[in-house]
Design a protein around this motif. Sequence first.
Motif, PDB file in Angstrom:
ATOM      1  N   HIS A 118     -31.109  57.390 -22.289  1.00  0.00           N
ATOM      2  CA  HIS A 118     -30.698  56.947 -20.989  1.00  0.00           C
ATOM      3  C   HIS A 118     -30.526  55.592 -20.878  1.00  0.00           C
ATOM      4  O   HIS A 118     -30.989  54.496 -21.731  1.00  0.00           O
ATOM      5  N   THR A 176     -33.089  58.875 -15.838  1.00  0.00           N
ATOM      6  CA  THR A 176     -32.399  60.143 -16.212  1.00  0.00           C
ATOM      7  C   THR A 176     -31.189  61.002 -15.149  1.00  0.00           C
ATOM      8  O   THR A 176     -30.419  61.788 -15.731  1.00  0.00           O
ATOM      9  N   ILE A 223     -28.784  63.625 -16.478  1.00  0.00           N
ATOM     10  CA  ILE A 223     -29.236  65.092 -16.085  1.00  0.00           C
ATOM     11  C   ILE A 223     -28.639  65.737 -14.884  1.00  0.00           C
ATOM     12  O   ILE A 223     -28.625  66.723 -14.729  1.00  0.00           O
ATOM     13  N   GLU A 263     -35.976  58.370 -22.563  1.00  0.00           N
ATOM     14  CA  GLU A 263     -34.966  59.513 -23.540  1.00  0.00           C
ATOM     15  C   GLU A 263     -35.287  60.864 -23.237  1.00  0.00           C
ATOM     16  O   GLU A 263     -36.288  61.118 -22.855  1.00  0.00           O
ATOM     17  N   SER A 264     -34.250  61.688 -23.282  1.00  0.00           N
ATOM     18  CA  SER A 264     -34.644  63.059 -22.944  1.00  0.00           C
ATOM     19  C   SER A 264     -34.011  63.954 -24.049  1.00  0.00           C
ATOM     20  O   SER A 264     -32.901  63.313 -24.568  1.00  0.00           O
ATOM     21  N   VAL A 310     -35.189  69.772 -19.801  1.00  0.00           N
ATOM     22  CA  VAL A 310     -35.475  68.458 -20.824  1.00  0.00           C
ATOM     23  C   VAL A 310     -36.704  67.950 -20.785  1.00  0.00           C
ATOM     24  O   VAL A 310     -37.568  68.114 -19.857  1.00  0.00           O
ATOM     25  N   ARG A 311     -37.103  67.555 -21.804  1.00  0.00           N
ATOM     26  CA  ARG A 311     -38.376  66.722 -22.181  1.00  0.00           C
ATOM     27  C   ARG A 311     -38.154  65.345 -22.365  1.00  0.00           C
ATOM     28  O   ARG A 311     -37.386  64.745 -23.034  1.00  0.00           O
ATOM     29  N   THR A 312     -38.678  64.593 -21.030  1.00  0.00           N
ATOM     30  CA  THR A 312     -38.249  63.112 -21.107  1.00  0.00           C
ATOM     31  C   THR A 312     -39.320  62.452 -21.384  1.00  0.00           C
ATOM     32  O   THR A 312     -40.478  62.644 -21.120  1.00  0.00           O
ATOM     33  N   ARG A 313     -39.169  61.059 -22.030  1.00  0.00           N
ATOM     34  CA  ARG A 313     -40.244  60.175 -22.364  1.00  0.00           C
ATOM     35  C   ARG A 313     -39.799  58.984 -22.072  1.00  0.00           C
ATOM     36  O   ARG A 313     -38.500  58.443 -22.083  1.00  0.00           O
ATOM     37  N   GLU A 329     -44.426  61.150 -20.527  1.00  0.00           N
ATOM     38  CA  GLU A 329     -43.510  62.164 -20.623  1.00  0.00           C
ATOM     39  C   GLU A 329     -43.773  63.354 -19.898  1.00  0.00           C
ATOM     40  O   GLU A 329     -44.857  63.830 -19.302  1.00  0.00           O
TER      41      GLU A 329
END
Lengths: 344, 344, 344
Positions: free
Chosen positions: A21, A75, A79, A107-108, A126-129, A140
């Motif tokens: 992102h 995001t 997203i 980041e996702s 989505v898994r976002t960190r 996360e």
Amino acid sequence: MTKTNPGRFFEDYRIGQVIRHATPRTVAEGERALYHALYPARHALYSSDEFAVNCGLEGSPMDDLIAFHTVFGKTVPDISLNAIANLGYAEGRWLHPVWPGDTLRAESQVIGLKENSNGKSGVVWVRTRGLNQMDLPVLEYVRWVMVRKADPDAPAPEAVVPDLARVVHPDDLIIPEELDFSDYDFELAGEPHAWDDYQVGEVIDHVDGVTVEEAEHMLATRLWQNTAKVHFDATAREDGRRLIYGGHVISMARALSFNGLANAQMMVALNGGAHANPCFAGDTIRAWSEVLDKADTDAPGIGAIRLRLVAHKGAAGDHALLTPEGKYAPDVLLDLDYWALIPK
Amino acid sequence: MTKTNPGRFFEDYRIGQVIRHATPRTVAEGERALYHALYPARHALYSSDEFAVNCGLEGSPMDDLIAFHTVFGKTVPDISLNAIANLGYAEGRWLHPVWPGDTLRAESQVIGLKENSNGKSGVVWVRTRGLNQMDLPVLEYVRWVMVRKADPDAPAPEAVVPDLARVVHPDDLIIPEELDFSDYDFELAGEPHAWDDYQVGEVIDHVDGVTVEEAEHMLATRLWQNTAKVHFDATAREDGRRLIYGGHVISMARALSFNGLANAQMMVALNGGAHANPCFAGDTIRAWSEVLDKADTDAPGIGAIRLRLVAHKGAAGDHALLTPEGKYAPDVLLDLDYWALIPK
Amino acid sequence: MTKTNPGRFFEDYRIGQVIRHATPRTVAEGERALYHALYPARHALYSSDEFAVNCGLEGSPMDDLIAFHTVFGKTVPDISLNAIANLGYAEGRWLHPVWPGDTLRAESQVIGLKENSNGKSGVVWVRTRGLNQMDLPVLEYVRWVMVRKADPDAPAPEAVVPDLARVVHPDDLIIPEELDFSDYDFELAGEPHAWDDYQVGEVIDHVDGVTVEEAEHMLATRLWQNTAKVHFDATAREDGRRLIYGGHVISMARALSFNGLANAQMMVALNGGAHANPCFAGDTIRAWSEVLDKADTDAPGIGAIRLRLVAHKGAAGDHALLTPEGKYAPDVLLDLDYWALIPK
């Protein structure tokens, strides 16, 4: 070709895809001060460097929700710009404190896709960190949203629905290494209630209410660089109202929860959450909490407490959560499930 | 037992009792910037590090009223949560500059108690001190409030009414050791008027007016962690209006007073003050000052000036203070009596 | 004699006169955070210290418009307190980055005077410079305003109308010595479009809109210590409306222009600008840009792009600029002409 960002549509996502992102952001003393101006935040660990030092830290970290909002905001353009609804959160964990001066990026990874039966939209997981300037993950979480298709004729992808934990297991909570509540000053923190004083099932009414204003939620939402049009543009919705960013309600409710949970200092996991009903300027936000679980930890003087935090716009003392039909009562704004650290 | 703070009632106070207030707070560049956004503050000593260095300091201190509001805010949950009225201030002195990064906490000692003849409430006098992270006092003042009794049958305490100075004596003013106005730059400060140019009895109309908004006073009041419900909750009063924190009016008026008192740089004593009438969003605040006294000091180039600062919501140029009956005129919001330091 | 500042009238200006403006101001992390709360600012160079370091700088500079507003604000009490209209800008250049912690002051020289034929007012041209604490110029621009005469019988000065460049020549653009876009991260910056991707004549609709609130524009305008009464005092105009500071519209439009011009990172020249129509709270600000020119530079990886930035309060996609009579269309708020630096 237009140069502006049209956002991603449902058919633009692929399982396994990683989205880096835009707009890294340095957060510092200014964001901290604004957080205290926007929300009635009083948890001592985030208010006083001295208090934080006394808890083993090098100083006050940035509020856990500053980290969350900053990462979440990044995001949005990738997203949720074409999202119809923000459906849920799961497996959220704070992994490392964010210090004033840190720079966050996000980041996702796409971990789930399921087209809706109407063929016009689908759900994206989505898994976002969030990562700091040393590429150390600070946060996360999994989020799933319903996203429009641009082309209704685009073929449906194979449905992949991730298997998500209903609750973060206490063993998986990350406690900052240096954190130590052995010498915790309950008087300065504002309340005497420790981990042992809370019972599972106990409900705490946080008493206070805050009537929200357009200027405030827009200041907050911009601060997190969240660009969703509905929060800012009074012409975007037919009713001419600006929808308040759900995270504004989260922060308001969490700050209000000080009154009764002053020692639930640090958020360490986000088990789940629903934005039950929209919030608009003029609403008076109130909150109550329910103790859902407790867990001991090996860290010095530190217990974990699992809390349901409910924000509503009803009368003081109104704790209705669900209608007889099992839907959220119309005054409920937020139903959040999180783990916090609290002194024993 | 409820875990939320019910506040103290009149019968909960004892003469000599010391209350250590919660929520220590680190104040820094963010609070400074917000102060300039919330109020039209232009006093150069607090606006420019360079100007402050030229006046012998290590940099710009935090505005004197940031110190006051922060300390005051800490006392609210313990002193004025069940207050019916904030009755007065006396013997206020700023004792040490607050620097960006300092952490403030507050303590109050009960120095007076007098039950009202109706038996339902009483007056509580407290002497409050703000302390920094080195336990150095930065500010002290006496405040008295009328507080409800929870139990009307609770016995009346022996009445103790403290003997308070009507004015802080000039010899008791604390001037920061390093402060030096010998090389004071009147041009950069914005006005040529020095200590010698002001006459006792002189009235200065500060000309400008600011119309206040709900979002602004709530941002400010939260920033000082003042939790009084009436400032935030539009449902708390029957008329649906949020009462503006009296300190917001103090800061607005003090900032407006730049225009005519640009060189009255540093507040050093608060002799007294009355919040004459409530202030609400939509009011346009204006201010005028009267020179009440002058005193020389031994500090280089520094004189002291005692000022009455009046804020009102009437028309420009309206200097009515009292009605023929000797009460505050209905448009008067604030009547403040303070000492400031000004170059000679 | 009144001690408040009456402002200067047309007959008070002399050709060659240098005015050293009051109220130096230190700007730091707090101002940066507030800028992000007030405007949807996302240009990565000003959002992330890491991104800026990757572009050769020591960290994120303060937004170019923070420098502009701060310097502009200082000039208001001396230049535009009795102004009838802000007529134009020319020959504006940013000369040196402003870093967090820098202290800015401003000086203006009168370079033009022309009495109006009605004998009641005149036009004053000033060249204003902003300087940091090392007396290094950070910004300069010419502004001209129409100013009232206090005494209609005051004699007209000899008319001097300065010869101003319609556009800053690309050779005169100042690029910070260390700035280097060779390793520019387009993904983190948010858009792939580089210098080569923009065509002269191309129009970019920035899509998003922001509805503005009284509290927001007053917070902003106070932050820049701009004291013009019409922005704050709802009783100042007959219609009871507060006029929004034109610079608030500039910053809003520039921030909105991220969507399509995310890589036009740094403003380096202000060729001209007109505040076409007044802006009031409740207006929804939208923006579009037109590429007016492009120029190569010797700096590594850096091109210059000349942009017209138009803010309007009309419907989305409304690009009407002029009426058939050649006047600004009634919905146009701002027509700004500037040079920006963009990676090649």
